[in-house]
Design a protein around this motif. Structure first.
Motif, mmCIF file in Angstrom:
data_model
loop_
_atom_site.group_PDB
_atom_site.id
_atom_site.type_symbol
_atom_site.label_atom_id
_atom_site.label_comp_id
_atom_site.label_asym_id
_atom_site.label_seq_id
_atom_site.Cartn_x
_atom_site.Cartn_y
_atom_site.Cartn_z
ATOM 1 N N LEU A 14 0.847 -1.183 0.000
ATOM 2 C CA LEU A 14 0.000 0.000 0.000
ATOM 3 C C LEU A 14 0.888 1.241 0.000
ATOM 4 O O LEU A 14 2.008 1.211 0.519
ATOM 5 N N TYR A 15 0.357 2.321 -0.554
ATOM 6 C CA TYR A 15 1.029 3.598 -0.382
ATOM 7 C C TYR A 15 0.749 4.046 1.038
ATOM 8 O O TYR A 15 -0.377 3.951 1.520
ATOM 9 N N VAL A 16 1.771 4.513 1.724
ATOM 10 C CA VAL A 16 1.613 5.017 3.083
ATOM 11 C C VAL A 16 1.825 6.522 3.036
ATOM 12 O O VAL A 16 2.806 7.001 2.469
ATOM 13 N N GLU A 17 0.867 7.248 3.602
ATOM 14 C CA GLU A 17 0.940 8.706 3.576
ATOM 15 C C GLU A 17 0.388 9.287 4.871
ATOM 16 O O GLU A 17 -0.330 8.610 5.607
ATOM 17 N N PRO A 18 0.722 10.557 5.150
ATOM 18 C CA PRO A 18 0.221 11.197 6.374
ATOM 19 C C PRO A 18 -1.288 11.441 6.296
ATOM 20 O O PRO A 18 -1.854 11.578 5.217
ATOM 21 N N PHE A 19 -1.899 11.493 7.472
ATOM 22 C CA PHE A 19 -3.353 11.643 7.585
ATOM 23 C C PHE A 19 -3.643 12.596 8.729
ATOM 24 O O PHE A 19 -3.051 12.478 9.803
ATOM 25 N N GLY A 20 -4.570 13.500 8.520
ATOM 26 C CA GLY A 20 -4.926 14.463 9.548
ATOM 27 C C GLY A 20 -5.830 13.914 10.632
ATOM 28 O O GLY A 20 -6.098 14.585 11.622
ATOM 29 N N GLY A 21 -6.297 12.686 10.487
ATOM 30 C CA GLY A 21 -7.191 12.088 11.477
ATOM 31 C C GLY A 21 -6.433 11.583 12.690
ATOM 32 O O GLY A 21 -5.215 11.685 12.785
ATOM 33 N N LEU A 74 -2.671 3.479 2.766
ATOM 34 C CA LEU A 74 -2.801 3.422 4.219
ATOM 35 C C LEU A 74 -2.424 4.800 4.734
ATOM 36 O O LEU A 74 -1.293 5.250 4.553
ATOM 37 N N ALA A 75 -3.397 5.482 5.313
ATOM 38 C CA ALA A 75 -3.183 6.833 5.825
ATOM 39 C C ALA A 75 -2.905 6.753 7.323
ATOM 40 O O ALA A 75 -3.690 6.174 8.073
ATOM 41 N N LEU A 76 -1.774 7.310 7.741
ATOM 42 C CA LEU A 76 -1.362 7.254 9.149
ATOM 43 C C LEU A 76 -1.288 8.641 9.752
ATOM 44 O O LEU A 76 -0.733 9.556 9.134
ATOM 45 N N PRO A 77 -1.813 8.817 10.972
ATOM 46 C CA PRO A 77 -1.600 10.078 11.676
ATOM 47 C C PRO A 77 -0.100 10.323 11.833
ATOM 48 O O PRO A 77 0.695 9.378 11.866
ATOM 49 N N GLU A 78 0.283 11.578 11.912
ATOM 50 C CA GLU A 78 1.700 11.957 11.974
ATOM 51 C C GLU A 78 2.473 11.180 13.047
ATOM 52 O O GLU A 78 3.579 10.729 12.801
ATOM 53 N N GLU A 79 1.896 11.010 14.245
ATOM 54 C CA GLU A 79 2.614 10.323 15.322
ATOM 55 C C GLU A 79 2.914 8.869 14.973
ATOM 56 O O GLU A 79 3.947 8.334 15.345
ATOM 57 N N LEU A 80 2.008 8.212 14.256
ATOM 58 C CA LEU A 80 2.258 6.839 13.826
ATOM 59 C C LEU A 80 3.248 6.809 12.666
ATOM 60 O O LEU A 80 4.104 5.931 12.598
#
Length: 118
Positions: A14-21, A74-80
């Motif tokens: 998967l593409y992994v990118e930052p997420f604001g959630g 896969l969208a990850l919050p910044e901390e993750l």
């Protein structure tokens, strides 16, 4: 999207990118499709919104569905995201998806002992 990898996991990319959630997410229709194909037993009425458990690098994360996430991402919050080796997202990355029994086990441990399994 995911193929058999081991007794406890499927492997996908998967593409992994930052997420604001505040939680990890993939596109909602993909989340439901994966739930139906890999997490349900086919008996009776079953939920398709249960969290998926994915392992990115050395961290397990509960993944929800979200309409705003692009397909195959896969969208990850910044901390993750900071806990991964990804430095210039988005990045195509191998991701492990816990099989149903392993996912239940990890979610149970997380509920009982926050921080375990993550």
């Amino acid at each position: 999207m995911f193929a058999e990898f081991s007794s406890g996991y499927y492997l996908g990319r998967l593409y992994v990118e930052p997420f604001g959630g505040d939680r990890a997410a993939i596109r909602r229709d993909q989340h439901e499709q994966i739930n139906e194909q890999l997490y349900t037993s086919g008996e009776g009425i079953e939920r398709l919104d249960s969290p998926l458990v994915m392992k990115i690098d050395n961290r397990h994360v509960a993944v929800s569905g979200d309409e705003g996430v692009p397909e195959g991402t896969l969208a990850l919050p910044e901390e993750l995201l900071d806990d991964t080796d990804i430095r210039n997202p988005p990045k195509l990355k191998e991701v492990l998806l816990a099989k149903a029994e392993r996912a239940d086990q990890l979610l149970q441990y997380q509920a009982e002992l926050p921080g375990v399994g993550t």
